[in-house]
Each structure stands twice: as C-alpha cells, then as structure tokens.
Enzyme design. Structure first.
Site, mmCIF file in Angstrom:
data_model
loop_
_atom_site.group_PDB
_atom_site.id
_atom_site.type_symbol
_atom_site.label_atom_id
_atom_site.label_comp_id
_atom_site.label_asym_id
_atom_site.label_seq_id
_atom_site.Cartn_x
_atom_site.Cartn_y
_atom_site.Cartn_z
ATOM 1 N N HIS A 139 0.835 -1.208 0.000
ATOM 2 C CA HIS A 139 0.000 0.000 0.000
ATOM 3 C C HIS A 139 0.867 1.254 0.000
ATOM 4 O O HIS A 139 0.597 2.210 -0.760
ATOM 5 C CB HIS A 139 -0.906 -0.008 1.227
ATOM 6 C CG HIS A 139 -1.700 1.252 1.386
ATOM 7 N ND1 HIS A 139 -2.799 1.544 0.607
ATOM 8 C CD2 HIS A 139 -1.537 2.308 2.231
ATOM 9 C CE1 HIS A 139 -3.286 2.720 0.953
ATOM 10 N NE2 HIS A 139 -2.542 3.201 1.948
ATOM 11 N N GLU A 140 1.918 1.263 0.836
ATOM 12 C CA GLU A 140 2.775 2.437 0.921
ATOM 13 C C GLU A 140 3.539 2.679 -0.375
ATOM 14 O O GLU A 140 3.787 3.825 -0.749
ATOM 15 C CB GLU A 140 3.756 2.274 2.086
ATOM 16 C CG GLU A 140 3.102 2.256 3.457
ATOM 17 C CD GLU A 140 2.468 3.593 3.801
ATOM 18 O OE1 GLU A 140 2.983 4.633 3.352
ATOM 19 O OE2 GLU A 140 1.455 3.600 4.517
ATOM 20 N N ARG A 251 12.740 13.463 15.610
ATOM 21 C CA ARG A 251 12.084 14.056 14.444
ATOM 22 C C ARG A 251 10.577 13.808 14.464
ATOM 23 O O ARG A 251 9.804 14.650 14.012
ATOM 24 C CB ARG A 251 12.697 13.484 13.169
ATOM 25 C CG ARG A 251 14.054 14.099 12.820
ATOM 26 C CD ARG A 251 14.530 13.643 11.469
ATOM 27 N NE ARG A 251 15.715 14.370 11.043
ATOM 28 C CZ ARG A 251 16.333 14.160 9.885
ATOM 29 N NH1 ARG A 251 15.872 13.238 9.046
ATOM 30 N NH2 ARG A 251 17.399 14.874 9.563
ATOM 31 N N ALA A 253 8.800 13.684 17.137
ATOM 32 C CA ALA A 253 8.270 14.649 18.103
ATOM 33 C C ALA A 253 8.193 16.044 17.491
ATOM 34 O O ALA A 253 7.223 16.779 17.716
ATOM 35 C CB ALA A 253 9.142 14.657 19.352
ATOM 36 N N ARG A 255 7.729 16.746 14.406
ATOM 37 C CA ARG A 255 6.652 16.751 13.424
ATOM 38 C C ARG A 255 5.292 17.008 14.067
ATOM 39 O O ARG A 255 4.425 17.657 13.475
ATOM 40 C CB ARG A 255 6.641 15.410 12.677
ATOM 41 C CG ARG A 255 5.631 15.337 11.531
ATOM 42 C CD ARG A 255 5.653 13.975 10.863
ATOM 43 N NE ARG A 255 6.979 13.652 10.364
ATOM 44 C CZ ARG A 255 7.719 12.642 10.809
ATOM 45 N NH1 ARG A 255 7.239 11.853 11.756
ATOM 46 N NH2 ARG A 255 8.914 12.415 10.305
ATOM 47 N N TYR A 256 5.102 16.502 15.300
ATOM 48 C CA TYR A 256 3.778 16.576 15.909
ATOM 49 C C TYR A 256 3.623 17.689 16.945
ATOM 50 O O TYR A 256 2.507 18.035 17.300
ATOM 51 C CB TYR A 256 3.428 15.234 16.560
ATOM 52 C CG TYR A 256 3.194 14.139 15.559
ATOM 53 C CD1 TYR A 256 2.064 14.154 14.753
ATOM 54 C CD2 TYR A 256 4.106 13.114 15.400
ATOM 55 C CE1 TYR A 256 1.850 13.158 13.822
ATOM 56 C CE2 TYR A 256 3.892 12.116 14.471
ATOM 57 C CZ TYR A 256 2.772 12.143 13.685
ATOM 58 O OH TYR A 256 2.566 11.161 12.763
ATOM 59 N N GLY A 308 -0.276 8.319 10.759
ATOM 60 C CA GLY A 308 0.458 7.080 10.968
ATOM 61 C C GLY A 308 1.924 7.345 11.260
ATOM 62 O O GLY A 308 2.508 8.312 10.755
ATOM 63 N N LEU A 311 7.592 3.927 9.713
ATOM 64 C CA LEU A 311 8.590 2.950 10.131
ATOM 65 C C LEU A 311 9.576 3.493 11.161
ATOM 66 O O LEU A 311 10.358 2.739 11.709
ATOM 67 C CB LEU A 311 9.374 2.454 8.905
ATOM 68 C CG LEU A 311 8.603 1.613 7.898
ATOM 69 C CD1 LEU A 311 9.453 1.376 6.664
ATOM 70 C CD2 LEU A 311 8.198 0.292 8.508
#
Length: 347
Positions: A139-140, A251, A253, A255-256, A308, A311
């Site tokens: 899917h990815e 990274r 952390a 990002r969000y 999501g 990985l």
C-alpha cells in the site's frame, strides 16, 4: 537402508523395560530367600514351577504388566501429542495447542508442552505480522507510484506544467527512496543485527549531534529542540543504529509538536543505564494505541490530527532491542507525549 519405524514404538519399549525390570526384581528377591536358606513353601496341592508357587507368580506378573502399561501410557501419550503438534507446525498450522490436551498433569512433559504452545503462538504472531507488513508495504509503495503516474499523465496532457509536474515526480521519488531505505534498515535489524558494527563512544555526544541537526530543521517550522544531557555515558554500541533510533524519535516529536513550542530532550545515567526522554506538545496518542504504535505502518485511532507513524518508531524500538534496551510512550501532563528510552551500558 533406513531402519523401519513402528507406530507407538516408544510405548512398547517403555512397557517392555518396565515389565522386565519388575520381573527381574521379583526373581531377585526369590533368589535371595533361597540363598539365605528360607525357601518359599507353597501350600499343599498348589501348582508349582521350579519350586515356586504358580498363582502368586502369575498374579505378580499380571500386576506388573498393568503397572507397566499405565506408566508407559502416561509417558508416551504426551509425546504423541507433541509429535502431532510438531507436524502441524511443519505444515504451517500455528494455531495448534498441546497443553490443553494433557489435562491437569503437572510434570516436565507439561512444561515442555507449554513451551511448545508459546513457540507456536509466537510463530503465529510473527506470521500474521509478516502478512500485515507485506500488505502495508504494498500500500505504501503503491501510493507514491500512483501519484507519479498521475503527474506523468497530466504532463502529457499539458506540457506547460512541466516544471510543476517534474517537481512532483521528484518529491514522490525521494519519498519512495526514503521508504525503501527504512525498509532495508528494518530488514537488517530483524535478519542480521550483528551486521551493524560496534564502537565505544560517548552516547551523550551522539545525542548532542542528533538534537543539533533536529533543532536546525525544527526552526524552519517555528519549533525548537532543547537538550539537557550533562555528563558522559561511554558504552560499546552500534553507533549508526543508535543514531537512527534517537533521530527517528526526536524528528517524530518535532513533526507533531505544536508550532511555537519546543521538544524537550533529557538524558540521565541511572543504575548503569542511560534514560533518554523526548517530550513534545503535540496532540498525544490515545492510551489504547500506545502499545501498538511501534509496529510498522500502524495507523493510530482516536485522534484525527494524529497520522500514521510509518517505520521510524518501529526502527527505534528494534534498535534499542538490539542493545538490550527498551522504549515506551506515556501521556505528558498538560498535553503531548513523552517517549522514554532506556539504554543499558552493556547489552
């Protein structure tokens, strides 16, 4: 020439060995009485054999046979169940369980059956995880390829959009390259973790390098990365692998975390181990999802603003596992998420 195999051979061997040993014990006792001058005198009229009364001998032999059958059956039946279980596992049926078939037994064979069940359950889990991982990988990979194909189609329809479409194709190509690199890293971690070289380094210096790079990138997004890591922590580790673990967590952390906030990273030596915490001011993760957020391609539920984790966290967890460490997530007071990583000095 292969030796013939008989069904239930162990049962008959056990039965024969037990029965012969008991018979020999009985005759040894009779021989001892004769040697000591105290022969067995059967009642008048009783059938004898070599001076020994036949009815007690027959009764004893039958009793020994029954006891031998019981003991041999007690030992052979669990082994038959284990054999059937191993055959099922060899055929790919990992849902087989042996311990429930043994009832209320409490012995070494029961422990062996429980170990077998744990092995089968682990194989079942790993097989299911592989299937899910393959599905998620397909899917990815399909998503950026579909966008690249769409960009190529638009480019053919309107050549005037060449610059924009080429940029789009380049972004998707970079995304595919990063995804494949992470997949290869994850595969190396699972298949051959020893392929990563070990070095004696100061982990604090490694953490400073990671946070410095992360802070430089975060400033472009109106965010910061602050580090509190005094002292040193020299250990023999796989430096490149550990760098990726710290980098992925920090990274993630960045990002969000909310714009205008800082990701706080701290490191302290505690009882022969290094404890690193990474705290952000993001939307957080629901408690029910914290136990599965380290699985590859996990999609978190419970918050529309949480995407999501891909990985990165899966690689971080496996990297710490290789070093004998651990990683866990918890809610941060006032909002956000705290990632706690523990790295022992010696794996």
């Amino acid at each position: 020439m292969p030796r013939p195999r008989f069904k239930g051979a162990l049962f008959w061997k056990l039965l024969l060995a037990l029965w012969v040993s008991m018979v020999l014990s009985m005759f040894a006792a009779l021989a001892y009485f004769r040697y000591m001058g105290a022969p067995v005198k059967p009642p008048p009229g009783m059938l004898t054999l070599w001076g020994l009364p036949v009815p007690p001998l027959v009764t004893g032999l039958v009793a020994m046979l029954v006891a031998g059958v019981a003991v041999a059956w007690y030992l052979a039946v669990p082994l038959r169940h284990l054999r059937r279980g191993l055959r099922s596992v060899a055929q790919g049926r990992f849902d087989i369980r042996v311990a429930p078939l043994l009832g209320r037994r409490r012995d070494e064979l029961t422990e062996l059956a429980r170990d077998f069940d744990r092995m089968a359950a682990q194989l079942q889990h790993l097989t299911h995880s592989r299937q899910v991982l393959l599905h998620d990988i397909s899917h990815e990979l399909r998503s950026p390829l579909a966008r690249m194909q769409a960009a190529i189609g638009l480019l053919r329809q309107d050549p005037a959009q060449t610059s924009a479409m080429v940029d789009r194709i380049q972004r998707e190509s970079d995304r595919l390259d990063a995804l494949i690199e992470e997949l290869l890293t994850l595969h190396r971690l699972e298949a051959a973790p020893e392929s990563w070289s070990r070095d004696t380094i100061d982990v604090m210096d490694l953490l400073h390098a990671v946070t410095e790079d992360a802070d430089f990138e975060a400033q472009a997004q109106s965010r910061q990365v602050q580090l509190d890591a005094p002292g040193t922590f020299v250990a023999e580790v796989r430096g490149e692998l550990l760098y990726r673990a710290f980098e992925n967590v920090i990274r993630n952390a960045v990002r969000y975390t909310a714009p205008g906030t800082a990701v706080e990273v701290s490191a302290r030596a505690d009882d022969g181990a290094l404890v690193v915490t990474v705290a952000d001011r993001g939307p957080g993760v629901p408690e029910a999802s914290r136990s599965v957020m380290f699985e590859p391609f996990t999609r978190l539920e419970g918050s529309s603003s949480v995407r999501g984790v891909g990985l990165g966290l899966a690689i971080a967890r496996r990297a710490l596992d290789v070093h004998g460490g651990s990683i866990e997530a918890s809610a941060r007071e006032g909002g956000g998420l705290v990632m706690s990583m523990r790295l022992p000095r010696t794996a």
